[in-house]
Design a protein around this motif. Structure first.
Motif, PDB file in Angstrom:
ATOM      1  N   SER A 179       0.829  -1.231  -0.028  1.00  0.00           N
ATOM      2  CA  SER A 179       0.057   0.122   0.047  1.00  0.00           C
ATOM      3  C   SER A 179       0.959   1.236   0.030  1.00  0.00           C
ATOM      4  O   SER A 179       1.300   1.634   1.101  1.00  0.00           O
ATOM      5  N   ASP A 180       1.222   1.713  -1.294  1.00  0.00           N
ATOM      6  CA  ASP A 180       2.370   2.656  -1.384  1.00  0.00           C
ATOM      7  C   ASP A 180       2.066   4.025  -0.509  1.00  0.00           C
ATOM      8  O   ASP A 180       2.659   4.311   0.155  1.00  0.00           O
ATOM      9  N   VAL A 181       0.979   4.702  -0.491  1.00  0.00           N
ATOM     10  CA  VAL A 181       0.508   5.968   0.098  1.00  0.00           C
ATOM     11  C   VAL A 181       0.876   5.775   1.773  1.00  0.00           C
ATOM     12  O   VAL A 181       1.395   6.380   2.262  1.00  0.00           O
ATOM     13  N   ILE A 182       0.190   4.747   2.410  1.00  0.00           N
ATOM     14  CA  ILE A 182       0.270   4.659   3.499  1.00  0.00           C
ATOM     15  C   ILE A 182       1.645   4.110   4.146  1.00  0.00           C
ATOM     16  O   ILE A 182       2.226   4.642   5.135  1.00  0.00           O
ATOM     17  N   SER A 183       2.312   3.166   3.387  1.00  0.00           N
ATOM     18  CA  SER A 183       3.701   2.707   3.714  1.00  0.00           C
ATOM     19  C   SER A 183       4.500   3.747   3.570  1.00  0.00           C
ATOM     20  O   SER A 183       5.475   3.976   4.626  1.00  0.00           O
ATOM     21  N   ARG A 184       4.389   4.553   2.659  1.00  0.00           N
ATOM     22  CA  ARG A 184       5.434   5.906   2.583  1.00  0.00           C
ATOM     23  C   ARG A 184       5.267   6.806   3.577  1.00  0.00           C
ATOM     24  O   ARG A 184       6.398   7.277   4.084  1.00  0.00           O
ATOM     25  N   ASN A 185       4.006   6.935   3.940  1.00  0.00           N
ATOM     26  CA  ASN A 185       3.651   8.110   4.934  1.00  0.00           C
ATOM     27  C   ASN A 185       4.297   7.665   6.509  1.00  0.00           C
ATOM     28  O   ASN A 185       4.725   8.315   7.226  1.00  0.00           O
ATOM     29  N   VAL A 186       3.997   6.186   6.708  1.00  0.00           N
ATOM     30  CA  VAL A 186       4.298   5.610   7.824  1.00  0.00           C
ATOM     31  C   VAL A 186       5.917   5.791   7.881  1.00  0.00           C
ATOM     32  O   VAL A 186       6.433   6.078   8.979  1.00  0.00           O
ATOM     33  N   LEU A 187       6.445   5.508   7.056  1.00  0.00           N
ATOM     34  CA  LEU A 187       7.985   5.735   7.005  1.00  0.00           C
ATOM     35  C   LEU A 187       8.636   6.999   7.161  1.00  0.00           C
ATOM     36  O   LEU A 187       9.665   7.282   7.759  1.00  0.00           O
ATOM     37  N   ILE A 188       7.710   7.957   6.553  1.00  0.00           N
ATOM     38  CA  ILE A 188       8.305   9.349   6.598  1.00  0.00           C
ATOM     39  C   ILE A 188       7.987   9.997   8.311  1.00  0.00           C
ATOM     40  O   ILE A 188       9.068  10.317   8.780  1.00  0.00           O
ATOM     41  N   VAL A 189       6.966   9.346   8.726  1.00  0.00           N
ATOM     42  CA  VAL A 189       6.799   9.670  10.310  1.00  0.00           C
ATOM     43  C   VAL A 189       7.804   9.009  11.214  1.00  0.00           C
ATOM     44  O   VAL A 189       8.451   9.643  12.019  1.00  0.00           O
ATOM     45  N   TYR A 190       8.210   7.937  10.773  1.00  0.00           N
ATOM     46  CA  TYR A 190       9.360   7.082  11.570  1.00  0.00           C
ATOM     47  C   TYR A 190      10.865   8.041  11.391  1.00  0.00           C
ATOM     48  O   TYR A 190      11.276   8.118  12.433  1.00  0.00           O
ATOM     49  N   LEU A 191      11.000   8.300  10.081  1.00  0.00           N
ATOM     50  CA  LEU A 191      12.254   9.280   9.941  1.00  0.00           C
ATOM     51  C   LEU A 191      11.981  10.596  10.837  1.00  0.00           C
ATOM     52  O   LEU A 191      13.048  11.007  11.277  1.00  0.00           O
ATOM     53  N   ILE A 192      11.048  11.235  10.697  1.00  0.00           N
ATOM     54  CA  ILE A 192      10.673  12.606  11.824  1.00  0.00           C
ATOM     55  C   ILE A 192      11.290  12.018  13.065  1.00  0.00           C
ATOM     56  O   ILE A 192      11.996  12.823  13.638  1.00  0.00           O
ATOM     57  N   LEU A 193      10.472  10.899  13.702  1.00  0.00           N
ATOM     58  CA  LEU A 193      10.679  10.823  14.941  1.00  0.00           C
ATOM     59  C   LEU A 193      12.256  10.221  15.371  1.00  0.00           C
ATOM     60  O   LEU A 193      12.914  10.562  16.220  1.00  0.00           O
ATOM     61  N   LEU A 194      12.875   9.539  14.380  1.00  0.00           N
ATOM     62  CA  LEU A 194      14.068   9.036  14.469  1.00  0.00           C
ATOM     63  C   LEU A 194      15.071  10.107  14.581  1.00  0.00           C
ATOM     64  O   LEU A 194      16.164  10.226  15.150  1.00  0.00           O
ATOM     65  N   ALA A 195      14.828  11.255  13.407  1.00  0.00           N
ATOM     66  CA  ALA A 195      15.637  12.480  13.509  1.00  0.00           C
ATOM     67  C   ALA A 195      15.577  13.228  14.807  1.00  0.00           C
ATOM     68  O   ALA A 195      16.551  13.764  15.232  1.00  0.00           O
ATOM     69  N   ALA A 196      14.576  13.298  15.304  1.00  0.00           N
ATOM     70  CA  ALA A 196      14.254  14.174  16.743  1.00  0.00           C
ATOM     71  C   ALA A 196      14.927  13.413  17.775  1.00  0.00           C
ATOM     72  O   ALA A 196      15.801  13.974  18.575  1.00  0.00           O
ATOM     73  N   VAL A 197      15.049  12.156  18.046  1.00  0.00           N
ATOM     74  CA  VAL A 197      15.975  11.270  18.870  1.00  0.00           C
ATOM     75  C   VAL A 197      17.104  11.715  18.750  1.00  0.00           C
ATOM     76  O   VAL A 197      17.879  11.695  19.637  1.00  0.00           O
TER      77      VAL A 197
END
Length: 260
Positions: A179-197
């Motif tokens: 599911s391209d849109v959902i998977s892409r958006n989830v991965l982007i959220v992960y990236l934002i959280l990882l960058a913050a930590v």
């Protein structure tokens, strides 16, 4: 919930050597597979911190601990991404036309440039970890541990977003079933959280490592499009390897220049 659990199992079965209960590789069970891909990096990161901590706690020699740190990702993944790195190295070093490069990616034999690349890759890892471990820099090692998730988030985004070099390849099949849109958006959220930590652990080091990963991602896109016409499974592995090694080198350098 059962579908998500099956997606989790398929992701770990495909991209790691961690034993998983059986799950059928159906479209439904692969739909959100890339949402769980970064959690293989979580396992690698946890083991990395554990090895570094145990090495310090029990007084093992730095060379021994450093070698274990280098091998942790290989033990967890079985070297699946290193295989992509070596195949891509052979293809890029051939300087053949695009169709021939794609054929070389499928060749199971390792050429001279693959052997050279393997040596350079592991020596680079060893040098970076040696710098981080011998300087007792657990904060930088913690940032690197998060980097194993960052690389997989970016690799998954590449699979979803980039054009595919082959319509019948593994990456094309995974992309069709996800599911391209959902998977892409989830991965982007992960990236934002990882960058913050990462930045929270140490701002300069975290920014440098995360920015380096993004620069390498841009290089990956350029290389994939210019020389192959899109991405493949091997190119995804190539990116993941150079992204992680690149972050390790960046952390080894900046943590020495900008000491806390």
């Amino acid at each position: 919930m059962k579908s998500l659990w099956n997606n989790f199992k398929v992701a770990f079965a495909m991209f790691s050597k961690i034993p998983m209960p059986r799950a059928d590789w159906t479209k439904e069970n692969m739909k959100y597979m890339f949402c769980f891909f970064p959690f293989i990096g979580t396992v690698i990161g946890v083991l990395t911190v554990a090895v570094a901590y145990a090495g310090r706690r029990f007084g093992y020699q730095p060379g021994f601990v450093t070698a274990l740190l280098v091998l942790v990702p290989v033990f967890v993944t079985g070297g699946i991404h290193v295989d992509g790195l070596l195949d891509t190295s052979d293809a890029l070093s051939s300087w053949q036309e695009r169709s021939r490069r794609l054929e070389i990616l499928k060749d199971s034999h390792a050429g001279a440039f693959a052997v050279i690349t393997a040596a350079v890759y592991f020596v680079t890892w060893y040098g970076a970890y040696d710098q981080l471990y011998t300087s007792e820099n657990m904060e930088a090692i913690a940032i690197m541990s998060l980097g194993f998730m960052v690389s997989r988030c970016l690799s998954g985004i590449g699979v979803i977003v980039f054009p595919k070099a082959k319509s019948d390849g593994t990456v094309a099949e995974f992309s069709r079933n996800s599911s391209d849109v959902i998977s892409r958006n989830v991965l982007i959220v992960y990236l934002i959280l990882l960058a913050a930590v990462m930045i929270w652990i140490e701002p300069v080091w975290g920014i440098a490592a995360f920015a380096g990963a993004l620069v390498i991602f841009g290089y990956y896109h350029h290389t994939a499009m210019k020389y192959f016409g899109g991405t493949t499974g091997d190119l995804s592995g190539f990116f993941l390897c150079i992204c992680e090694a690149g972050m390790a080198v960046i952390l080894a350098v900046v943590s020495n220049l900008f000491i806390r």
